[in-house]
Design a protein around this motif. Structure first.
Motif, PDB file in Angstrom:
ATOM      1  N   ALA A  40      -2.673  10.202  -0.240  1.00 33.60           N
ATOM      2  CA  ALA A  40      -2.743   8.892   0.402  1.00 33.60           C
ATOM      3  C   ALA A  40      -4.031   8.757   1.206  1.00 33.60           C
ATOM      4  O   ALA A  40      -4.674   7.699   1.199  1.00 33.60           O
ATOM      5  CB  ALA A  40      -1.523   8.687   1.303  1.00 33.60           C
ATOM      6  N   ALA A  41      -4.426   9.822   1.885  1.00 33.44           N
ATOM      7  CA  ALA A  41      -5.683   9.803   2.642  1.00 33.44           C
ATOM      8  C   ALA A  41      -6.876   9.669   1.697  1.00 33.44           C
ATOM      9  O   ALA A  41      -7.856   8.972   2.010  1.00 33.44           O
ATOM     10  CB  ALA A  41      -5.800  11.067   3.481  1.00 33.44           C
ATOM     11  N   ALA A  42      -6.809  10.319   0.546  1.00 33.57           N
ATOM     12  CA  ALA A  42      -7.900  10.208  -0.436  1.00 33.57           C
ATOM     13  C   ALA A  42      -7.992   8.790  -0.977  1.00 33.57           C
ATOM     14  O   ALA A  42      -9.095   8.260  -1.194  1.00 33.57           O
ATOM     15  CB  ALA A  42      -7.667  11.202  -1.578  1.00 33.57           C
ATOM     16  N   LEU A  43      -6.844   8.148  -1.181  1.00 37.47           N
ATOM     17  CA  LEU A  43      -6.826   6.760  -1.641  1.00 37.47           C
ATOM     18  C   LEU A  43      -7.444   5.848  -0.583  1.00 37.47           C
ATOM     19  O   LEU A  43      -8.246   4.947  -0.906  1.00 37.47           O
ATOM     20  CB  LEU A  43      -5.388   6.342  -1.921  1.00 37.47           C
ATOM     21  CG  LEU A  43      -5.165   4.962  -2.540  1.00 37.47           C
ATOM     22  CD1 LEU A  43      -5.670   4.919  -3.975  1.00 37.47           C
ATOM     23  CD2 LEU A  43      -3.685   4.577  -2.491  1.00 37.47           C
TER      24      LEU A  43
ATOM     25  N   THR B 184     -11.732  -5.070 -12.568  1.00 35.27           N
ATOM     26  CA  THR B 184     -11.088  -4.033 -13.380  1.00 35.27           C
ATOM     27  C   THR B 184     -11.893  -2.744 -13.330  1.00 35.27           C
ATOM     28  O   THR B 184     -11.332  -1.651 -13.118  1.00 35.27           O
ATOM     29  CB  THR B 184     -10.937  -4.509 -14.837  1.00 35.27           C
ATOM     30  OG1 THR B 184     -10.172  -5.711 -14.862  1.00 35.27           O
ATOM     31  CG2 THR B 184     -10.248  -3.453 -15.678  1.00 35.27           C
ATOM     32  N   LYS B 185     -13.188  -2.857 -13.522  1.00 35.17           N
ATOM     33  CA  LYS B 185     -14.046  -1.672 -13.505  1.00 35.17           C
ATOM     34  C   LYS B 185     -13.990  -0.976 -12.150  1.00 35.17           C
ATOM     35  O   LYS B 185     -13.882   0.249 -12.070  1.00 35.17           O
ATOM     36  CB  LYS B 185     -15.479  -2.069 -13.835  1.00 35.17           C
ATOM     37  CG  LYS B 185     -16.455  -0.903 -13.870  1.00 35.17           C
ATOM     38  CD  LYS B 185     -17.867  -1.373 -14.229  1.00 35.17           C
ATOM     39  CE  LYS B 185     -18.839  -0.203 -14.250  1.00 35.17           C
ATOM     40  NZ  LYS B 185     -20.222  -0.646 -14.549  1.00 35.17           N
ATOM     41  N   ARG B 186     -14.037  -1.758 -11.074  1.00 31.85           N
ATOM     42  CA  ARG B 186     -14.027  -1.177  -9.730  1.00 31.85           C
ATOM     43  C   ARG B 186     -12.720  -0.441  -9.450  1.00 31.85           C
ATOM     44  O   ARG B 186     -12.706   0.671  -8.918  1.00 31.85           O
ATOM     45  CB  ARG B 186     -14.254  -2.264  -8.686  1.00 31.85           C
ATOM     46  CG  ARG B 186     -14.403  -1.742  -7.271  1.00 31.85           C
ATOM     47  CD  ARG B 186     -14.866  -2.824  -6.328  1.00 31.85           C
ATOM     48  NE  ARG B 186     -16.167  -3.367  -6.739  1.00 31.85           N
ATOM     49  CZ  ARG B 186     -16.910  -4.160  -5.966  1.00 31.85           C
ATOM     50  NH1 ARG B 186     -16.503  -4.493  -4.759  1.00 31.85           N
ATOM     51  NH2 ARG B 186     -18.062  -4.619  -6.411  1.00 31.85           N
ATOM     52  N   ALA B 187     -11.599  -1.059  -9.823  1.00 32.83           N
ATOM     53  CA  ALA B 187     -10.304  -0.422  -9.583  1.00 32.83           C
ATOM     54  C   ALA B 187     -10.164   0.860 -10.389  1.00 32.83           C
ATOM     55  O   ALA B 187      -9.757   1.903  -9.860  1.00 32.83           O
ATOM     56  CB  ALA B 187      -9.172  -1.392  -9.925  1.00 32.83           C
ATOM     57  N   VAL B 188     -10.496   0.790 -11.668  1.00 34.19           N
ATOM     58  CA  VAL B 188     -10.340   1.953 -12.544  1.00 34.19           C
ATOM     59  C   VAL B 188     -11.239   3.103 -12.101  1.00 34.19           C
ATOM     60  O   VAL B 188     -10.792   4.252 -11.975  1.00 34.19           O
ATOM     61  CB  VAL B 188     -10.635   1.562 -14.003  1.00 34.19           C
ATOM     62  CG1 VAL B 188     -10.758   2.797 -14.887  1.00 34.19           C
ATOM     63  CG2 VAL B 188      -9.558   0.633 -14.535  1.00 34.19           C
ATOM     64  N   GLU B 189     -12.504   2.820 -11.850  1.00 37.97           N
ATOM     65  CA  GLU B 189     -13.440   3.885 -11.485  1.00 37.97           C
ATOM     66  C   GLU B 189     -13.099   4.501 -10.138  1.00 37.97           C
ATOM     67  O   GLU B 189     -13.232   5.719  -9.951  1.00 37.97           O
ATOM     68  CB  GLU B 189     -14.865   3.344 -11.493  1.00 37.97           C
ATOM     69  CG  GLU B 189     -15.367   3.005 -12.903  1.00 37.97           C
ATOM     70  CD  GLU B 189     -16.813   2.540 -12.918  1.00 37.97           C
ATOM     71  OE1 GLU B 189     -17.374   2.313 -11.807  1.00 37.97           O
ATOM     72  OE2 GLU B 189     -17.374   2.397 -14.020  1.00 37.97           O
ATOM     73  N   THR B 190     -12.651   3.672  -9.187  1.00 37.85           N
ATOM     74  CA  THR B 190     -12.316   4.209  -7.863  1.00 37.85           C
ATOM     75  C   THR B 190     -11.079   5.094  -7.940  1.00 37.85           C
ATOM     76  O   THR B 190     -11.039   6.191  -7.369  1.00 37.85           O
ATOM     77  CB  THR B 190     -12.097   3.069  -6.863  1.00 37.85           C
ATOM     78  OG1 THR B 190     -13.266   2.246  -6.822  1.00 37.85           O
ATOM     79  CG2 THR B 190     -11.825   3.613  -5.472  1.00 37.85           C
ATOM     80  N   LEU B 191     -10.046   4.635  -8.644  1.00 36.97           N
ATOM     81  CA  LEU B 191      -8.834   5.436  -8.779  1.00 36.97           C
ATOM     82  C   LEU B 191      -9.102   6.717  -9.553  1.00 36.97           C
ATOM     83  O   LEU B 191      -8.619   7.792  -9.184  1.00 36.97           O
ATOM     84  CB  LEU B 191      -7.749   4.621  -9.476  1.00 36.97           C
ATOM     85  CG  LEU B 191      -7.131   3.487  -8.647  1.00 36.97           C
ATOM     86  CD1 LEU B 191      -6.373   2.521  -9.535  1.00 36.97           C
ATOM     87  CD2 LEU B 191      -6.214   4.051  -7.565  1.00 36.97           C
TER      88      LEU B 191
ATOM     89  N   GLY C 158     -11.960   8.295  -9.787  1.00 32.46           N
ATOM     90  CA  GLY C 158     -12.775   9.162  -8.949  1.00 32.46           C
ATOM     91  C   GLY C 158     -11.964   9.893  -7.900  1.00 32.46           C
ATOM     92  O   GLY C 158     -12.305  11.010  -7.499  1.00 32.46           O
ATOM     93  N   ALA C 159     -10.886   9.261  -7.449  1.00 30.86           N
ATOM     94  CA  ALA C 159     -10.019   9.897  -6.452  1.00 30.86           C
ATOM     95  C   ALA C 159      -8.946  10.768  -7.099  1.00 30.86           C
ATOM     96  O   ALA C 159      -8.146  11.388  -6.397  1.00 30.86           O
ATOM     97  CB  ALA C 159      -9.351   8.825  -5.588  1.00 30.86           C
ATOM     98  N   GLY C 160      -8.937  10.802  -8.432  1.00 36.69           N
ATOM     99  CA  GLY C 160      -7.918  11.576  -9.145  1.00 36.69           C
ATOM    100  C   GLY C 160      -6.537  10.981  -9.051  1.00 36.69           C
ATOM    101  O   GLY C 160      -5.535  11.684  -9.166  1.00 36.69           O
ATOM    102  N   LEU C 161      -6.447   9.651  -8.893  1.00 33.51           N
ATOM    103  CA  LEU C 161      -5.158   8.986  -8.657  1.00 33.51           C
ATOM    104  C   LEU C 161      -4.872   7.904  -9.686  1.00 33.51           C
ATOM    105  O   LEU C 161      -4.099   6.977  -9.428  1.00 33.51           O
ATOM    106  CB  LEU C 161      -5.140   8.391  -7.244  1.00 33.51           C
ATOM    107  CG  LEU C 161      -5.258   9.414  -6.105  1.00 33.51           C
ATOM    108  CD1 LEU C 161      -5.366   8.716  -4.762  1.00 33.51           C
ATOM    109  CD2 LEU C 161      -4.076  10.375  -6.118  1.00 33.51           C
ATOM    110  N   LEU C 162      -5.489   8.028 -10.872  1.00 31.69           N
ATOM    111  CA  LEU C 162      -5.237   7.095 -11.955  1.00 31.69           C
ATOM    112  C   LEU C 162      -4.382   7.789 -13.008  1.00 31.69           C
ATOM    113  O   LEU C 162      -4.854   8.686 -13.700  1.00 31.69           O
ATOM    114  CB  LEU C 162      -6.541   6.615 -12.586  1.00 31.69           C
ATOM    115  CG  LEU C 162      -6.393   5.625 -13.741  1.00 31.69           C
ATOM    116  CD1 LEU C 162      -5.808   4.311 -13.247  1.00 31.69           C
ATOM    117  CD2 LEU C 162      -7.740   5.383 -14.421  1.00 31.69           C
ATOM    118  N   PRO C 163      -3.110   7.398 -13.138  1.00 28.08           N
ATOM    119  CA  PRO C 163      -2.276   8.025 -14.162  1.00 28.08           C
ATOM    120  C   PRO C 163      -2.864   7.827 -15.559  1.00 28.08           C
ATOM    121  O   PRO C 163      -3.453   6.784 -15.864  1.00 28.08           O
ATOM    122  CB  PRO C 163      -0.936   7.285 -14.019  1.00 28.08           C
ATOM    123  CG  PRO C 163      -0.933   6.784 -12.603  1.00 28.08           C
ATOM    124  CD  PRO C 163      -2.355   6.440 -12.309  1.00 28.08           C
TER     125      PRO C 163
END
Length: 519
Positions: free
Chosen positions: A35-38, A105-112, A114-119
């Motif tokens: 959660a802190a990483a997010l 879309t690009k911003r959400a996908v790349e950020t998630l 990068g944080a290792g939080l994209l299933p």
């Protein structure tokens, strides 16, 4: 794998499927470190993580923001409560700029990622949340996006995974900052298979659940992911049931077990039969709410839980629930104006500050089919005249009430006549999914007690949107409409009483507004 559109593919009946995977829950929600990483990844001041690991964030200054101009104190409400006038700021609306859907879309996908939080099984699709203004005759005056929301859909081996435990949504404001975020997912791993009904047999199970109150029109496989607070250890396949009622309303979609040995939910407790003499006390000098819904008699197994959850949010805070009628005790006449034969909404739906309804619906009303016919089985938009006594917010957890256009009429042309002092109708543009928890979340978001910077009460329409985002699949579109009065006074920024400013009763002398977005 990330796609540009939500996944709708399902196994078909012609495939004669007899086995589908079962998935073991390996983990649920985010850890405090995740959660802190997010939070860091999106540059948020903080995030709220509950005990189940579900994470949420809403920026009070930008979340679903509609520009308004403070016009000072308004006339007192019929309850004797102070009001505050807000004018719609058209020039402010015109200055809003939003991210293009591709950029969001690009911003959400790349950020998630990068944080290792994209299933790995998440597919992204972005749409704008839209604010519309129509004149008193329903002619468009203005329409503009106010944010860009990226909603993720999920699949398990090509079959949709949907529910409160499969939610990932990021909404960006015009500067690219996060205005709202929801992350509520599980880590799943395949753990064998089970025999399931093919879709022909699945259709029969859906018909049995609807019990004659609705005709099945479509069935498909789905994995139903309950909220993370339900600490399950496995997910089994379900069948999504869609249908229509005899009066033409869209049946609220629901799921039944797909497993061959699966069983349907037991009907909830029944209220004692209601009599016509059992009328509610008529109050206009206190803040109160009411609720009604059709459950087992209309094929909806969880209505009693959902309506009960709504009621509990208010009673636990000392706010009276004046009436709560279910199944055969839910009557059309409770919502019909006395100007029409048999109507007595002045004793029920229009005698409280908010009424919450759950059942089947359509662009022109909602259905009591299979449950009651007192005075008839369908509340038509033409029989609704709300707010000429008490009600401020009519919250209709049903299907398609605020569909953009139907039968050649738009939402304002269909429902504009209902606004006789009413502030808002909260409902859906599309079909909605049956839920046992929407009402509780809606009430919670409106009434919650502040703690530090978060947990602030939400505006009524924001609470409706967030409860819908929490509980509905990404393809469901929630919506709220209201009137615009003289000097462009409008009640789009209402809180529930005592939780923030509330506007005065306003007649639609100028026109109507509508806010809508994806879940």
């Amino acid at each position: 794998m990330i796609g540009a559109a939500s996944v709708t593919s399902t196994v078909t009946a012609s495939a004669a499927v007899t086995e589908l995977p079962v998935y073991e829950v390996r983990g649920a929600g985010l850890s405090p470190d995740q959660a802190a990483a997010l939070q860091r990844a999106f540059g948020l001041k903080d995030v709220q993580r509950d005990d189940s690991g579900a994470v949420a964030f809403a920026d009070e200054t930008t979340y679903l923001k509609v520009p308004g101009l403070d016009q000072g104190a308004g006339r007192a409400d019929e309850d004797g409560l102070e009001t505050r006038q807000t004018a719609l700021d058209l020039e402010g609306l015109k200055r809003i700029r939003v991210l293009p859907v591709e950029d969001a879309t690009k911003r959400a996908v790349e950020t998630l990622r990068g944080a290792g939080l994209l299933p790995a099984n998440a597919f992204a699709a972005a749409k704008h949340t839209t604010f519309e203004v129509l004149d008193v005759n329903g002619r468009p005056l203005y329409s503009a996006p106010i944010d860009t929301a990226v909603s993720f859909t999920f699949t398990l081996d090509g079959i949709p995974l949907e529910g409160a435990g499969a939610k990932l949504r990021v909404a960006f404001d015009g500067q690219g900052a996060v205005a709202g975020l929801t992350h509520s997912t599980r880590e799943l791993a395949q753990a064998g298979t089970i025999p399931v009904l093919d879709l022909t047999a699945g259709r029969e199970r859906c018909a049995k659940q609807f019990g004659g109150a609705a005709k099945v029109t479509d069935v498909s496989y789905v994995y139903d992911a309950p909220a993370l607070s339900e600490r399950i250890d496995k997910l089994e396949p379900s069948i999504r049931c869609a249908g229509t009622t005899p009066d033409g309303s869209a049946a609220q979609s629901l799921t039944v077990p797909a497993a061959v040995d699966g069983s349907l939910p037991e009907p909830g407790p029944q209220q004692p039969p209601r009599t016509e003499g059992a009328i509610a006390p008529q109050w206009t000098s206190r803040v109160d709410v009411g609720s009604e819904g059709t459950g087992a008699c209309s094929g909806l197994p969880w209505t009693h839980l959902n309506v009960g959850a709504f009621n509990n949010q208010f009673t636990s805070r000392g706010i009276p629930v004046q009436f709560s009628w279910l199944n055969q005790n839910a009557w059309e006449r409770d919502f019909k104006d006395p100007a029409f034969p048999g109507g007595w909404d002045h004793m029920y739906a229009d005698d409280v500050d908010m009424t919450y309804w759950q059942g089947h619906g359509s662009p022109t009303g909602f259905s009591f089919s299979g449950c009651s016919a007192n005075t008839d089985g369908f509340l038509s938009n033409n029989d609704a005249r709300w707010g000429n006594r008490d009600v401020e917010w009519m919250s209709l957890f049903t299907c398609s009430i605020l569909q953009h256009t139907s039968g050649g009429l738009n939402w304002a042309q269909r429902w504009g006549k209902a606004f006789r002092g009413l502030h808002q109708i909260n409902s859906f543009d599309t079909v909605s999914m049956h839920s046992a928890v929407h009402g509780g979340r809606f009430g919670h978001y409106m009434l919650r007690t502040p703690f530090l910077w978060w947990n602030q009460p939400m505006k009524v329409r924001d609470a409706w949107a967030q409860a819908s985002i929490d509980t509905q699949p990404a393809w469901v579109v929630w919506a709220t409409m209201g009137p615009i009065g003289n000097a462009w006074i409008a009640n789009f920024n209402d809180y529930f009483w005592t939780k923030g400013p509330v506007g005065p009763d306003t007649l639609p002398t100028v026109g109507f507004w509508r806010l809508s977005g994806t879940s």
